[in-house]
Design a protein around this motif. Structure first.
Motif, PDB file in Angstrom:
ATOM      1  N   PRO A   1      46.337  13.665 -64.734  1.00 53.87           N
ATOM      2  CA  PRO A   1      45.050  13.058 -65.083  1.00 53.87           C
ATOM      3  C   PRO A   1      44.159  13.011 -63.850  1.00 53.87           C
ATOM      4  N   PRO A   2      42.853  13.063 -64.021  1.00 53.33           N
ATOM      5  CA  PRO A   2      41.962  13.120 -62.855  1.00 53.33           C
ATOM      6  C   PRO A   2      41.808  11.772 -62.161  1.00 53.33           C
ATOM      7  N   VAL A   3      41.597  11.841 -60.862  1.00 49.26           N
ATOM      8  CA  VAL A   3      41.271  10.655 -60.091  1.00 49.26           C
ATOM      9  C   VAL A   3      39.775  10.371 -60.241  1.00 49.26           C
ATOM     10  N   THR A   4      39.340   9.255 -59.688  1.00 53.63           N
ATOM     11  CA  THR A   4      37.920   8.908 -59.675  1.00 53.63           C
ATOM     12  C   THR A   4      37.421   8.914 -58.234  1.00 53.63           C
ATOM     13  N   PHE A   5      36.376   9.687 -57.979  1.00 54.41           N
ATOM     14  CA  PHE A   5      35.723   9.692 -56.667  1.00 54.41           C
ATOM     15  C   PHE A   5      34.443   8.858 -56.769  1.00 54.41           C
ATOM     16  N   SER A   6      34.282   7.922 -55.856  1.00 52.55           N
ATOM     17  CA  SER A   6      33.101   7.054 -55.900  1.00 52.55           C
ATOM     18  C   SER A   6      32.632   6.724 -54.486  1.00 52.55           C
ATOM     19  N   ASP A   7      31.496   6.012 -54.407  1.00 50.27           N
ATOM     20  CA  ASP A   7      30.918   5.576 -53.129  1.00 50.27           C
ATOM     21  C   ASP A   7      30.745   6.745 -52.158  1.00 50.27           C
ATOM     22  N   ILE A   8      30.232   7.861 -52.648  1.00 48.78           N
ATOM     23  CA  ILE A   8      30.076   9.059 -51.809  1.00 48.78           C
ATOM     24  C   ILE A   8      28.787   8.943 -50.994  1.00 48.78           C
ATOM     25  N   THR A   9      28.926   8.941 -49.674  1.00 53.44           N
ATOM     26  CA  THR A   9      27.772   8.865 -48.778  1.00 53.44           C
ATOM     27  C   THR A   9      27.991   9.815 -47.603  1.00 53.44           C
TER      28      THR A   9
END
Length: 238
Positions: free
Chosen positions: A67-75
């Motif tokens: 299952p896919p991970v979640t990528f967040s807070d990309i800066t």
């Protein structure tokens, strides 16, 4: 020569002298009746048994995809140049791969291109450096086991020109070196978190490239052309 491992049913056609009528009779023939005319030449009766039928091939079952991970807070540290957080996105074919965006275009204020390139050529910077950061969250019942960063690039150095660079990163608060390079910026490195049951992992990647050459004597260019992060998962122990 005799074959003793099997018994075959054969149809022996016996033409009986009853007018022109042919009668087909079935009789049992044992392995002792099997011979060849010229043993041991040509056809060898001892090895003439039919090969046993092979079982049908098992149908291939595709392995279940993670299952896919979640990528967040990309800066990124230098918005509009070098790494580009706004175009950094998961791979549509693999949700566990983050495709890091790279800036393009031209900065009319500084009269320099925005690409992740260091060059002695006009309208380029002699140095380019940026940091991109993001948070990885594992799906339910999985944890983040390994994170691999890979970048690719190009270079062109003439005469006594010089080009170089390096990459380091901070994964879950731990700083690590991904490598220095003299000319070719292509590299890859993995951070192993196996057994730590990490559900959330912050990542920060810093890359810098540099070019130098005496004016009118030599030239140098080094560029990052692609970058990506791949996350490997393992099931959480229940």
């Amino acid at each position: 020569m005799q074959l003793r491992s099997w018994v075959a049913w054969v149809a022996v056609v016996t033409v009986l002298a009853w007018g022109s009528v042919a009668v087909v009779q079935a009789q049992t023939v044992t392995s002792s009746d099997i011979t060849d005319a010229v043993p041991p030449n040509f056809v060898d009766a001892a090895i003439s048994a039919p090969a046993p039928a092979e079982p049908p091939a098992a149908s291939a079952v595709a392995a279940a995809q993670e299952p896919p991970v979640t990528f967040s807070d990309i800066t990124d540290a230098v918005p509009g140049k070098f790494f580009d957080a706004t175009t950094t996105t998961p791979d549509p074919d693999n949700g566990n791969k983050l495709l890091i965006g790279l800036s393009t275009g031209f900065d009319a204020v500084t009269w320099t291109v925005n690409n992740f390139t260091a060059s002695t050529t006009a309208f380029y910077r002699a140095a380019a450096m940026d940091t991109i950061s993001f948070l990885i969250e594992a799906p339910q019942d999985f944890y983040i086991a390994r994170i691999t960063y890979t970048q690719r690039g190009s270079h062109a150095v003439a005469r006594i020109g010089r080009a170089a660079g390096g990459v380091h990163w901070v994964v879950d608060g731990v700083a690590a070196d991904l490598g220095l390079f003299g000319v070719d910026p292509t590299l890859s490195g993995t951070f192993d978190l196996t057994g730590q049951n990490k559900i959330f992992v912050p990542v920060s990647i810093t890359c810098g490239v540099f070019a130098f050459a005496p004016p009118m004597v030599a030239s140098a260019t080094i560029a990052i052309t692609s970058a990506e992060v791949v996350v490997e998962l393992l099931p959480l122990r229940q």
